[in-house]
Design a protein around this motif. Structure first.
Motif, mmCIF file in Angstrom:
data_model
loop_
_atom_site.group_PDB
_atom_site.id
_atom_site.type_symbol
_atom_site.label_atom_id
_atom_site.label_comp_id
_atom_site.label_asym_id
_atom_site.label_seq_id
_atom_site.Cartn_x
_atom_site.Cartn_y
_atom_site.Cartn_z
ATOM 1 N N MET A 1 -12.370 -5.953 -8.139
ATOM 2 C CA MET A 1 -11.647 -5.920 -6.868
ATOM 3 C C MET A 1 -12.416 -6.665 -5.781
ATOM 4 S SD MET A 1 -10.171 -2.026 -6.630
ATOM 5 C CE MET A 1 -11.746 -1.252 -7.040
ATOM 6 N N ARG A 2 -11.676 -7.148 -4.796
ATOM 7 C CA ARG A 2 -12.238 -7.711 -3.581
ATOM 8 C C ARG A 2 -11.397 -7.242 -2.393
ATOM 9 N NH1 ARG A 2 -15.621 -8.746 -6.762
ATOM 10 N NH2 ARG A 2 -16.851 -10.659 -7.027
ATOM 11 N N MET A 3 -11.995 -7.164 -1.232
ATOM 12 C CA MET A 3 -11.337 -6.926 0.049
ATOM 13 C C MET A 3 -10.938 -5.465 0.309
ATOM 14 S SD MET A 3 -11.593 -9.919 1.246
ATOM 15 C CE MET A 3 -10.682 -9.764 2.776
ATOM 16 N N TRP A 4 -10.475 -4.763 -0.719
ATOM 17 C CA TRP A 4 -9.966 -3.399 -0.495
ATOM 18 C C TRP A 4 -10.245 -2.557 -1.727
ATOM 19 C CZ3 TRP A 4 -8.355 -1.653 4.108
ATOM 20 C CH2 TRP A 4 -7.711 -0.407 4.160
ATOM 21 N N ASP A 5 -11.058 -1.503 -1.563
ATOM 22 C CA ASP A 5 -11.393 -0.637 -2.689
ATOM 23 C C ASP A 5 -10.988 0.802 -2.404
ATOM 24 O OD1 ASP A 5 -13.287 0.327 -0.906
ATOM 25 O OD2 ASP A 5 -15.023 -0.177 -2.140
ATOM 26 N N GLY A 6 -11.392 1.697 -3.272
ATOM 27 C CA GLY A 6 -10.983 3.093 -3.136
ATOM 28 C C GLY A 6 -11.444 3.738 -1.846
ATOM 29 N N GLU A 7 -12.648 3.407 -1.391
ATOM 30 C CA GLU A 7 -13.141 3.984 -0.138
ATOM 31 C C GLU A 7 -12.318 3.498 1.049
ATOM 32 O OE1 GLU A 7 -15.443 6.386 0.399
ATOM 33 O OE2 GLU A 7 -15.283 6.561 -1.778
ATOM 34 N N MET B 1 0.875 -1.180 0.000
ATOM 35 C CA MET B 1 0.000 0.000 0.000
ATOM 36 C C MET B 1 0.907 1.224 0.000
ATOM 37 S SD MET B 1 -2.906 0.669 2.885
ATOM 38 C CE MET B 1 -3.901 2.152 2.968
ATOM 39 N N LEU B 2 1.096 1.847 -1.172
ATOM 40 C CA LEU B 2 2.168 2.812 -1.353
ATOM 41 C C LEU B 2 1.728 4.248 -1.619
ATOM 42 C CD1 LEU B 2 4.354 0.616 -3.747
ATOM 43 C CD2 LEU B 2 4.792 1.040 -1.320
ATOM 44 N N ASP B 3 0.532 4.445 -2.157
ATOM 45 C CA ASP B 3 0.188 5.772 -2.695
ATOM 46 C C ASP B 3 -1.225 6.177 -2.292
ATOM 47 O OD1 ASP B 3 -0.237 8.052 -4.304
ATOM 48 O OD2 ASP B 3 1.156 7.291 -5.816
ATOM 49 N N ASP B 4 -1.339 7.272 -1.553
ATOM 50 C CA ASP B 4 -2.640 7.740 -1.077
ATOM 51 C C ASP B 4 -3.530 8.268 -2.191
ATOM 52 O OD1 ASP B 4 -2.411 11.137 -0.655
ATOM 53 O OD2 ASP B 4 -0.600 9.988 -1.052
ATOM 54 N N ARG B 5 -2.959 8.502 -3.365
ATOM 55 C CA ARG B 5 -3.745 9.051 -4.470
ATOM 56 C C ARG B 5 -4.572 7.995 -5.204
ATOM 57 N NH1 ARG B 5 1.442 11.856 -7.112
ATOM 58 N NH2 ARG B 5 2.144 9.724 -6.627
ATOM 59 N N THR B 6 -4.348 6.725 -4.907
ATOM 60 C CA THR B 6 -5.068 5.654 -5.592
ATOM 61 C C THR B 6 -6.488 5.534 -5.058
ATOM 62 O OG1 THR B 6 -3.017 4.408 -5.948
ATOM 63 C CG2 THR B 6 -5.084 3.187 -6.129
ATOM 64 N N VAL B 7 -7.461 5.817 -5.895
ATOM 65 C CA VAL B 7 -8.868 5.730 -5.484
ATOM 66 C C VAL B 7 -9.697 4.865 -6.430
ATOM 67 C CG1 VAL B 7 -8.867 7.921 -4.254
ATOM 68 C CG2 VAL B 7 -9.403 7.889 -6.706
ATOM 69 N N SER B 8 -9.104 4.395 -7.521
ATOM 70 C CA SER B 8 -9.819 3.518 -8.440
ATOM 71 C C SER B 8 -8.856 2.454 -8.937
ATOM 72 C CB SER B 8 -10.390 4.305 -9.624
ATOM 73 O OG SER B 8 -9.348 4.909 -10.380
ATOM 74 N N GLY B 9 -9.433 1.346 -9.386
ATOM 75 C CA GLY B 9 -8.600 0.243 -9.830
ATOM 76 C C GLY B 9 -9.379 -0.713 -10.705
ATOM 77 N N ASP C 1 -6.231 -6.436 -7.912
ATOM 78 C CA ASP C 1 -5.944 -5.692 -6.685
ATOM 79 C C ASP C 1 -5.995 -4.194 -6.976
ATOM 80 O OD1 ASP C 1 -4.548 -4.511 -4.394
ATOM 81 O OD2 ASP C 1 -3.752 -6.506 -3.990
ATOM 82 N N LEU C 2 -6.563 -3.429 -6.051
ATOM 83 C CA LEU C 2 -6.559 -1.968 -6.197
ATOM 84 C C LEU C 2 -5.147 -1.441 -6.410
ATOM 85 C CD1 LEU C 2 -8.052 0.828 -5.896
ATOM 86 C CD2 LEU C 2 -7.494 0.688 -3.455
ATOM 87 N N PHE C 3 -4.157 -2.104 -5.821
ATOM 88 C CA PHE C 3 -2.778 -1.615 -5.871
ATOM 89 C C PHE C 3 -1.998 -2.083 -7.101
ATOM 90 C CE2 PHE C 3 -3.159 -1.985 -0.991
ATOM 91 C CZ PHE C 3 -3.841 -0.784 -0.924
ATOM 92 N N ALA C 4 -2.645 -2.773 -8.034
ATOM 93 C CA ALA C 4 -1.929 -3.350 -9.172
ATOM 94 C C ALA C 4 -1.136 -2.303 -9.951
ATOM 95 C CB ALA C 4 -2.911 -4.070 -10.098
ATOM 96 N N CYS C 5 -1.767 -1.179 -10.282
ATOM 97 C CA CYS C 5 -1.085 -0.154 -11.078
ATOM 98 C C CYS C 5 -0.032 0.584 -10.273
ATOM 99 C CB CYS C 5 -2.108 0.825 -11.660
ATOM 100 S SG CYS C 5 -3.107 0.141 -12.989
ATOM 101 N N GLU C 6 -0.361 0.995 -9.044
ATOM 102 C CA GLU C 6 0.611 1.756 -8.259
ATOM 103 C C GLU C 6 1.835 0.911 -7.939
ATOM 104 O OE1 GLU C 6 -0.244 1.662 -3.554
ATOM 105 O OE2 GLU C 6 -1.801 2.712 -4.666
ATOM 106 N N ASP C 7 1.650 -0.396 -7.739
ATOM 107 C CA ASP C 7 2.788 -1.269 -7.447
ATOM 108 C C ASP C 7 3.692 -1.448 -8.672
ATOM 109 O OD1 ASP C 7 1.802 -1.499 -4.899
ATOM 110 O OD2 ASP C 7 1.187 -3.596 -5.078
ATOM 111 N N ARG C 8 3.058 -1.621 -9.827
ATOM 112 C CA ARG C 8 3.858 -1.738 -11.052
ATOM 113 C C ARG C 8 4.626 -0.447 -11.318
ATOM 114 N NH1 ARG C 8 4.216 -4.932 -15.496
ATOM 115 N NH2 ARG C 8 2.433 -6.218 -14.902
ATOM 116 N N GLU C 9 3.979 0.678 -11.138
ATOM 117 C CA GLU C 9 4.641 1.957 -11.364
ATOM 118 C C GLU C 9 5.810 2.153 -10.406
ATOM 119 O OE1 GLU C 9 1.588 4.882 -11.016
ATOM 120 O OE2 GLU C 9 0.582 4.282 -12.882
ATOM 121 N N TYR C 10 5.628 1.746 -9.161
ATOM 122 C CA TYR C 10 6.716 1.881 -8.185
ATOM 123 C C TYR C 10 7.884 0.976 -8.570
ATOM 124 C CZ TYR C 10 8.883 2.581 -3.582
ATOM 125 O OH TYR C 10 9.738 2.916 -2.567
#
Length: 297
Positions: free
Chosen positions: A192-198, A180-188, A238-247
């Motif tokens: 998704m399951r378990m963890w969404d933008g809200e 969980m790396l980026d507070d700007r992530t609100v969509s994915g 996963d909601l974090f799929a894009c932010e993790d790849r970018e990191y």
């Protein structure tokens, strides 16, 4: 039932049954108290427990087939929970598996949770545990891995910055499991399951408090040079799929070796809610292979 399972082609075949019942949103301000109450009841195993200060402790695991007293490599593990719930005991079985498979000692951190304790306190708690681990007689300080899952992965990434900017012995590796790396992530992803933008808004708002997000959120940091090599794994749902790849891409651009592993059709925390599935076992094997490779280098 079978027809309903077959109607979920976007999920990995090992996860379709679980996906039927897994919530899209696991935590909200209203459910936080219930989740904390449930995780407080987790008994876990019976490791050595070391209290470092009020509210901060380390659960310590050794390989059950260890031989000799020579200092050995270590893994500092940080549990998940969106920065707002969870406790180290929830990962006792996982930590013992790491210890046995890798032949390392594992220190699992109980850090203080947000919003009661916002940034930088949780990171400082993990830094305290790292200092404690470095000074253990049975630990080789030149072969320490830091890692964690979800918020724990985010804290591990933040810890890497804190150690880099200190005079401490640096870890040799970062094991970042759907971090969980980026507070700007609100969509994915749609499925998704378990963890969404809200969930993410709530978790990050709790963790950040009044802090500068450009420093507190690892995904916003621009100075990635000099960090330890990393492995990042995440599911495609996963909601974090894009932010993790970018990191991961940004680490490589900064000259930091990073292996990125995407699990097709997997959602957030899939290896926890379906730990006996084939895809979860393969995911664990990938992590162990990455750590073994760096420790044997």
């Amino acid at each position: 039932m079978l027809s309903r399972v077959r109607s979920l082609p976007h999920f990995h075949r090992d996860l379709r049954v679980v996906a039927l019942v897994a919530p899209r949103r696991a935590v909200t301000p209203r459910t936080l108290g219930v989740l904390r109450s449930l995780t407080a009841r987790i008994k876990g195993a019976d490791p050595d427990i070391h209290v470092l200060e009020p509210g901060v402790a380390v659960r310590f695991f050794r390989p059950r087939t260890s031989a000799g007293d020579a200092p050995r490599p270590a893994l500092l593990w940080i549990h998940g929970g969106g920065y707002v719930f969870g406790r180290a005991a929830q990962d006792d079985a996982l930590c013992q598996r790491f210890a046995d498979r890798l032949g390392v000692v594992v220190a699992s951190v109980d850090y203080r949770l947000s919003p009661e304790y916002s940034y930088p306190i949780p990171v400082e708690d993990c830094l305290h545990a790292y200092r404690w681990l470095v000074n253990r007689e049975e630990v080789d300080p030149s072969r320490i891995v830091i890692g964690g899952a979800s918020a724990g992965g985010g804290l591990a990434a933040a810890l890497a910055f804190a150690i880099r900017d200190s005079d401490l012995t640096e870890p040799v590796f970062q094991l970042l499991v759907y971090p969980m790396l980026d507070d700007r992530t609100v969509s994915g992803p749609e499925h998704m399951r378990m963890w969404d933008g809200e969930c993410n808004r709530f978790g990050w708002a709790s963790f950040l408090g009044d802090a500068d997000a450009s420093i507190a959120a690892p995904g916003r940091r621009t100075d990635l040079a000099g960090l330890p090599p990393a492995w990042i794994g995440v599911g495609s749902n996963d909601l974090f799929a894009c932010e993790d790849r970018e990191y991961a891409d940004r680490l490589v651009e900064a000259g930091v070796p990073c292996e990125f592993h995407s699990v097709s059709g997997a959602f957030h925390g899939f290896d926890s809610v379906s730990s006996r599935s084939g895809v979860a076992r393969e995911f664990f094997d990938e992590q162990c292979a990455a750590v073994s490779k760096i420790l044997k280098a």
